[in-house]
Scaffold this motif. Structure first.
Motif, PDB file in Angstrom:
ATOM      1  N   GLY A 142       0.826  -1.198   0.000  1.00  5.63           N
ATOM      2  CA  GLY A 142       0.000   0.000   0.000  1.00  5.63           C
ATOM      3  C   GLY A 142       0.855   1.241   0.000  1.00  5.63           C
ATOM      4  O   GLY A 142       0.552   2.231   0.676  1.00  5.63           O
ATOM      5  N   CYS A 143       1.935   1.207  -0.793  1.00  3.37           N
ATOM      6  CA  CYS A 143       2.949   2.273  -0.760  1.00  3.37           C
ATOM      7  C   CYS A 143       2.493   3.552  -1.426  1.00  3.37           C
ATOM      8  O   CYS A 143       3.126   4.597  -1.266  1.00  3.37           O
ATOM      9  N   GLY A 144       1.401   3.499  -2.209  1.00  2.03           N
ATOM     10  CA  GLY A 144       0.883   4.699  -2.841  1.00  2.03           C
ATOM     11  C   GLY A 144       1.910   5.393  -3.718  1.00  2.03           C
ATOM     12  O   GLY A 144       2.604   4.769  -4.523  1.00  2.03           O
ATOM     13  N   CYS A 145       2.048   6.686  -3.532  1.00  2.00           N
ATOM     14  CA  CYS A 145       2.988   7.476  -4.323  1.00  2.00           C
ATOM     15  C   CYS A 145       4.301   7.696  -3.574  1.00  2.00           C
ATOM     16  O   CYS A 145       5.000   8.689  -3.785  1.00  2.00           O
ATOM     17  N   SER A 181      -3.106   1.068  -7.075  1.00  2.00           N
ATOM     18  CA  SER A 181      -3.182   2.113  -8.091  1.00  2.00           C
ATOM     19  C   SER A 181      -1.868   2.288  -8.840  1.00  2.00           C
ATOM     20  O   SER A 181      -0.872   2.739  -8.274  1.00  2.00           O
ATOM     21  N   ASP A 182      -1.876   1.965 -10.123  1.00  2.00           N
ATOM     22  CA  ASP A 182      -0.691   2.210 -10.933  1.00  2.00           C
ATOM     23  C   ASP A 182      -0.455   3.705 -11.120  1.00  2.00           C
ATOM     24  O   ASP A 182       0.691   4.149 -11.263  1.00  2.00           O
ATOM     25  N   GLU A 183      -1.534   4.489 -11.111  1.00  2.00           N
ATOM     26  CA  GLU A 183      -1.381   5.938 -11.251  1.00  2.00           C
ATOM     27  C   GLU A 183      -0.597   6.520 -10.080  1.00  2.00           C
ATOM     28  O   GLU A 183       0.273   7.384 -10.270  1.00  2.00           O
ATOM     29  N   LEU A 184      -0.897   6.067  -8.862  1.00  2.00           N
ATOM     30  CA  LEU A 184      -0.145   6.557  -7.706  1.00  2.00           C
ATOM     31  C   LEU A 184       1.310   6.100  -7.758  1.00  2.00           C
ATOM     32  O   LEU A 184       2.227   6.864  -7.443  1.00  2.00           O
ATOM     33  N   LEU A 185       1.539   4.852  -8.143  1.00  3.20           N
ATOM     34  CA  LEU A 185       2.911   4.365  -8.260  1.00  3.20           C
ATOM     35  C   LEU A 185       3.695   5.195  -9.280  1.00  3.20           C
ATOM     36  O   LEU A 185       4.854   5.562  -9.043  1.00  3.20           O
ATOM     37  N   GLY A 215       4.576   8.548  -7.854  1.00  3.75           N
ATOM     38  CA  GLY A 215       5.700   8.422  -6.937  1.00  3.75           C
ATOM     39  C   GLY A 215       7.017   8.277  -7.659  1.00  3.75           C
ATOM     40  O   GLY A 215       8.029   8.891  -7.279  1.00  3.75           O
ATOM     41  N   TYR A 216       7.008   7.479  -8.701  1.00  5.53           N
ATOM     42  CA  TYR A 216       8.255   7.215  -9.438  1.00  5.53           C
ATOM     43  C   TYR A 216       8.666   8.415 -10.292  1.00  5.53           C
ATOM     44  O   TYR A 216       9.816   8.889 -10.215  1.00  5.53           O
ATOM     45  N   GLU A 217       7.733   8.905 -11.097  1.00 11.10           N
ATOM     46  CA  GLU A 217       8.076   9.934 -12.087  1.00 11.10           C
ATOM     47  C   GLU A 217       8.153  11.341 -11.508  1.00 11.10           C
ATOM     48  O   GLU A 217       8.822  12.209 -12.081  1.00 11.10           O
ATOM     49  N   ILE A 218       7.481  11.572 -10.398  1.00  8.33           N
ATOM     50  CA  ILE A 218       7.507  12.916  -9.793  1.00  8.33           C
ATOM     51  C   ILE A 218       8.399  12.925  -8.549  1.00  8.33           C
ATOM     52  O   ILE A 218       9.401  13.644  -8.496  1.00  8.33           O
TER      53      ILE A 218
END
Length: 230
Positions: A59-62, A84-88, A91-94
């Motif tokens: 549940g690491c989110g962003c 949520s892939d959007e949150l992942l 987190g990764y890209e931002i």
């Protein structure tokens, strides 16, 4: 877990997608970004995490805590799972990109999955972390997580997870927590009695221990699940 789409916000993929597009990814995981991210990092370090440890953040989110762990752990030793892939991706890209940490984390280490399929990861974990996850899940889902994590956790490995805890003799009504949060027996956000930790582990190779207060600003309490050798 897709059949439980009404459990909480995180199952509403359209709402999450809109929030991420509006750059509200930190808000979507509960805010208190720096405070709770640093809190969980300091807690794990105080409880034995080293740069060589392999950590699964459930549940690491962003990556509220992930940005601290990726910076600290040896390259590739952080793994995250979230529905949520959007949150992942946020987190990764931002969050990781702006800190110059992309070289320390293969994107493949972040898996979007709502059914706790830890077999997708090609490693055995030393530590697990679930902050502000089990507060949103009923007991059956938590037990599913524990059952499917056990084969991927090293003997003696530890999962630390937060819960809203109430007394063993709690009457069953809602309970007030800081920031206007109420927890419930039978709906999100959930609370649990200490004795239910044993019930969650029945027949599984986990030994639970209630740690309790760890200075969480919204009164979530910490429970340690240690993986036995059996």
């Amino acid at each position: 877990m897709s059949s439980q789409a009404n459990l909480n916000l995180y199952y509403d993929s359209d709402a999450v997608r809109r929030g991420v597009a509006e750059n509200r990814h930190r808000e979507l995981v509960g805010g208190l970004w720096d405070e709770i991210g640093k809190l969980q990092f300091d807690f794990l370090r105080a409880n034995g995490l080293t740069p060589q440890s392999k950590l699964i953040d459930i549940g690491c989110g962003c990556l509220r805590g992930g940005v601290f762990f990726v910076n600290y752990l040896d390259p590739g030793n952080y793994f995250g799972m979230d529905i949520s892939d959007e949150l992942l991706t946020a987190g990764y890209e931002i969050e990781l990109r702006q800190r110059g940490l992309l070289h320390k984390l293969p994107r493949a280490n972040l898996v979007a999955d709502g059914a706790f399929q830890f077999g997708e990861f090609p490693v055995t974990f030393d530590f697990g972390l679930a902050v502000s996850l089990f507060t949103h899940l009923p007991a059956g889902h938590i037990r599913q997580c524990l059952a499917q994590l056990a084969p991927k956790m090293a003997a003696g490995g530890t999962l630390f997870a937060t819960f809203f805890l109430v007394s063993a003799d709690h009457s069953g009504g809602p309970v007030d927590h800081p920031d206007g949060i109420q927890s419930f027996d039978n709906r999100d956000p959930y609370h649990f009695r200490p004795g239910q930790m044993e019930d969650l582990c029945a027949g599984l190779p986990w030994r639970p221990q209630v740690i309790g207060d760890w200075r969480h600003p919204r009164d979530q309490r910490m429970v340690c699940f240690r993986r036995s050798a059996g």
